[in-house]
Design an enzyme around this catalytic site. Structure first.
Site, PDB file in Angstrom:
ATOM      1  N   GLU A  31       0.817  -1.217   0.000  1.00  0.00           N
ATOM      2  CA  GLU A  31       0.000   0.000   0.000  1.00  0.00           C
ATOM      3  C   GLU A  31       0.854   1.273   0.000  1.00  0.00           C
ATOM      4  O   GLU A  31       0.585   2.205  -0.736  1.00  0.00           O
ATOM      5  CB  GLU A  31      -0.916  -0.016   1.239  1.00  0.00           C
ATOM      6  CG  GLU A  31      -1.870   1.149   1.342  1.00  0.00           C
ATOM      7  CD  GLU A  31      -3.092   0.991   0.433  1.00  0.00           C
ATOM      8  OE1 GLU A  31      -3.435  -0.161   0.136  1.00  0.00           O
ATOM      9  OE2 GLU A  31      -3.653   2.028   0.018  1.00  0.00           O
ATOM     10  N   ASP A  32       1.882   1.305   0.806  1.00  0.00           N
ATOM     11  CA  ASP A  32       2.576   2.575   1.075  1.00  0.00           C
ATOM     12  C   ASP A  32       4.000   2.688   0.533  1.00  0.00           C
ATOM     13  O   ASP A  32       4.646   3.706   0.728  1.00  0.00           O
ATOM     14  CB  ASP A  32       2.636   2.821   2.592  1.00  0.00           C
ATOM     15  CG  ASP A  32       1.255   3.014   3.183  1.00  0.00           C
ATOM     16  OD1 ASP A  32       0.354   3.413   2.424  1.00  0.00           O
ATOM     17  OD2 ASP A  32       1.073   2.767   4.378  1.00  0.00           O
TER      18      ASP A  32
END
Ligand code: MN
Length: 486
Positions: A74-75
């Site tokens: 996700e990041d």
């Protein structure tokens, strides 16, 4: 931060498993390098704590490693393929699952809460994905002080409505209690203060009383045949005390189990023996004896509960259970990774490395939930693929039958959107209103106020709702034409 802290919390761990956790730690450190939390701390502190909580509930090493890696897709620039190359398909699958669940958002409302809880369970495919998500949430909710007030409240409420009940459903009471107590002050600040004050005054008294009983009981057990026993006491979690207080019109004197003495022994036989000893020492309160060993709670909880008069006008609850029951009560589904029932509670971690075994366990576990038919029904639906779950661009969930179209989706959102649907985007690509939707598609409906349903739309839809609205519209149109002609 040191991966040793995580490793030390796992009770049984092989050298390979420890090495895996170290590798995952190193990978996460590199991936999140330079990123910061709102608190100003390095981002790594978040996946680190997530993994710590997972280790505390004795999750298997794959799950703990996935906890360390849970935000990398996700990041960071990390891809699922990369994780698979580095850590294998299972860990990549877990991290992808967590990423997918992260898109679900709670927008308030009881109906939505229930469907979201079910969806979590259905979508996760593997309960371990939810365990990671719960641990992730626990750290986020414990560090809410760094967020703006509206966001604090939204996240805390979501935790109370969605995450804590999920932990409860999975029987991970320790996580449930911690999630609730961390959220409580943000959602109900005044009630929180009130309960804290109540527990403080009442808690001191009860703990003194508990200590007295503790000593007497210890002496009694020592003189009998019971060798390996443990007695401790626990004070009720704040939020669960609050919920109970609400039922008792906030009268704390009506609550017997604000704190309870817990006796843990080796065998079931000893549980009943201890019960006899206790009832011989103190007079039991009629009607308060509950034998959840003979008749476990629907979620599998086992223990004997009894309340006794302490002799000074007060009452205390005593819980009696075996070590295995105690472990299950705290760690729920997670405990099945540690205890193999067939081998008399002997720890067997090899079992967990095999995914098909794990799924078999999940199925067995579901069987124990017969009382919760809706829940089991939904999971079975999912397994037989009769339903699909798609998303609005905002991450809201829409449940549709298999082969449903964007037009079905439009009517599921609102009849006005259905009636005015002019086109659709699936995963940001233009597509027709009659296209077949698939699981996890993100669907956007393009509306045109001059557009309206036609007879052909009946062929493009699968759901009764959509067909009903289309027929309605067509019927009204017919009437208008008749009126004109007459
Ligand atoms: Mn996270």
């Amino acid at each position: 931060m040191d991966p040793k802290e995580i490793i030390d919390r796992l009770r049984q761990i092989t050298t390979e498993e420890a090495a895996l956790i170290r590798r995952a730690f190193a990978f996460a450190t590199a991936a999140h390098k330079g990123q910061k939390r709102l608190s100003g701390e390095p981002y790594l502190i978040h996946p680190f704590h997530t993994a710590l909580y997972l280790a505390e509930i004795q999750a298997d090493s794959q799950t703990v490693a996935a906890g360390l890696l849970h935000d990398t897709i996700e990041d960071t620039t990390t891809t699922a393929e990369q994780l698979e190359r580095e850590f294998g398909a299972e860990i990549a699958f877990l991290v992808e699952g967590v990423t997918k669940l992260g898109r679900l958002k709670y927008r308030g409302g009881v109906r939505h809460a229930e469907s979201l809880r079910k969806l979590f369970l259905a979508m996760a495919e593997d309960i371990r994905v939810i365990m990671i998500r719960l641990a992730d949430r626990l750290h986020n909710v414990r560090t809410l002080q760094h967020l703006p007030p509206e966001k604090q409240k939204r996240i805390a409420l979501e935790t109370l409505e969605i995450y804590a009940p999920l932990a409860n459903r999975l029987g991970i009471w320790r996580l449930k209690g911690m999630l609730e107590d961390a959220s409580f002050p943000y959602v109900y600040p005044n009630e929180y203060k009130q309960v804290v004050a109540l527990r403080k005054t009442k808690g001191k008294e009860t703990i003194k009383r508990l200590e007295k009983i503790y000593r007497a009981l210890e002496q009694a057990l020592a003189t009998r045949q019971i060798k390996n026993y443990q007695i401790d006491y626990r004070v009720k979690y704040l939020y669960s005390l609050y919920v109970k207080l609400l039922r008792k019109e906030m009268n704390i004197d009506d609550i017997y189990d604000i704190s309870a003495l817990r006796v843990v022994v080796e065998t079931t036989d000893e549980c009943y023996q201890v019960l006899g000893i206790i009832h011989g020492l103190w007079r039991p309160i009629p009607g308060r004896l509950k034998d959840y060993i003979a008749i476990p709670k629907p979620n599998g909880y086992q223990s004997i509960h009894t309340s006794i008069f302490t002799g000074d006008g007060c009452a205390v609850e005593i819980q009696i259970r075996t070590a295995r029951m105690q472990h299950e009560a705290e760690f729920g589904i997670a405990s099945h990774f540690v205890y193999d029932e067939t081998a008399k509670g002997r720890p067997d971690r090899n079992q967990t490395t095999n995914r098909s075994n794990w799924i078999k366990e999940l199925v067995d576990w579901q069987k124990n939930f017969k009382t919760d038919e809706k829940f089991v029904g939904r999971l079975t639906d999912r397994l037989t693929q009769e339903k699909i779950f798609v998303f609005t661009p905002k991450g809201e969930v829409v449940e549709l039958p298999i082969d449903a179209s964007p037009l079905d989706f439009a009517y599921a959102i609102h009849s006005d959107i259905g009636d005015r649907a002019a086109g659709a985007k699936i995963n940001q690509k233009m597509s027709s209103l009659g296209a077949k939707l698939r699981d996890d598609d993100v669907v956007e409906i393009i509306v045109n106020k001059n557009n309206h349903p036609t007879a052909k739309w009946l062929e493009l839809t699968k759901t009764a709702t959509a067909k009903h609205h289309i027929r309605n519209f067509l019927a009204k149109q017919q009437e208008k034409i008749k009126e004109k002609n007459s």
